[in-house]
Design an enzyme around this catalytic site. Structure first.
Site, PDB file in Angstrom:
ATOM      1  N   GLU A 204       0.829  -1.202   0.000  1.00 10.98           N
ATOM      2  CA  GLU A 204       0.000   0.000   0.000  1.00 10.98           C
ATOM      3  C   GLU A 204       0.866   1.256   0.000  1.00 10.98           C
ATOM      4  OE1 GLU A 204      -3.850  -1.651   2.510  1.00 10.98           O
ATOM      5  OE2 GLU A 204      -1.981  -1.232   3.569  1.00 10.98           O
TER       6      GLU A 204
ATOM      7  N   ASP B  64     -11.763  -6.480  -2.167  1.00 13.52           N
ATOM      8  CA  ASP B  64     -12.428  -7.778  -2.265  1.00 13.52           C
ATOM      9  C   ASP B  64     -13.797  -7.653  -1.622  1.00 13.52           C
ATOM     10  OD1 ASP B  64     -11.929  -9.237   0.744  1.00 13.52           O
ATOM     11  OD2 ASP B  64     -10.532  -7.657   0.205  1.00 13.52           O
TER      12      ASP B  64
END
Length: 221
Positions: A12, A188
């Site tokens: 990230e 997700d």
């Protein structure tokens, strides 16, 4: 304004570093930290670690050493009714795995409000944009099954995403008196399809523009 951006994982922060102008790496609190600018703001980006304890401890250390005016917790989250790729700005944050016993509300940490509220100016800036706003719930578990997401929804029907850090970061900021914002990209969808594979695939195809939204927000601060 001095801004600190924390994410849980290196994958990230690697994307977030691309947002900086003239980034320089240094070690703070034993962690690689990149300092640069975004617009008129001085920005530090680093990793807080996965899970509530890691993120709370490292958030506290960074707040003490960097002393930012604003902390932004960014990265990915599992969607709870919103599709992959959605950019979600938390308008409130709670724990989905905390109960302190009789006389307390499920999800409420001791001494904290049930719903911890981020910096209102970030919410004003992102209102009516392509970004969504909503509740993010945090807990010390990667949520991957329909049963898990359905249980969380019995406690928080309005939840839009789940992660493992946001509430702990928020609680630490509240205790320290530092404004915070939570901005996540949905990677997700727990309970819908093979979300572990969705999560893996997300990192292969994630467009940089999903993280570029931070630059747009900071330019308006």
């Amino acid at each position: 304004m001095k801004i600190l951006i924390l994410a849980a994982m290196d994958k990230e922060t690697d994307l977030l570093i691309n947002l900086l102008e003239n980034p320089e790496m240094r070690i703070i609190a034993g962690s690689k930290t990149w300092r640069g600018t975004i617009g008129q703001h001085s920005v530090d980006i680093s990793r807080c670690g996965i899970g509530k304890v890691n993120s709370a401890l490292n958030t506290l250390r960074f707040l003490q050493l960097i002393q930012p005016d604003l902390l932004i917790n960014s990265g990915v989250a599992g969607g709870a009714g919103v599709p992959i790729g959605t950019i979600l700005v938390a308008n409130k944050v709670a724990y989905h795995d905390v109960w302190c016993g009789p006389g307390t509300e499920y999800g409420q940490a001791d001494g904290m409000p049930l719903f911890m509220e981020p910096y209102s100016k970030i919410l004003d800036i992102t209102a009516g944009s392509e970004m969504e706003q909503g509740l993010i719930c945090s807990g010390d578990k990667f949520i991957s099954s329909p049963e898990e997401i359905n249980f969380i929804k019995t406690k928080f029907p309005e939840v839009k995403a789940v992660d493992m850090e946001s509430a702990a970061v928020a609680q630490t900021c509240i205790v320290c008196g530092i404004p915070f914002a939570i901005i996540r990209v949905v990677s997700d969808t727990p309970g819908i399809g093979e979300n572990i594979n969705q999560y893996k695939d997300f990192w292969e195809t994630v467009p940089q523009k999903t993280f570029m939204v931070l630059s747009k927000i900071l330019e308006k601060l």
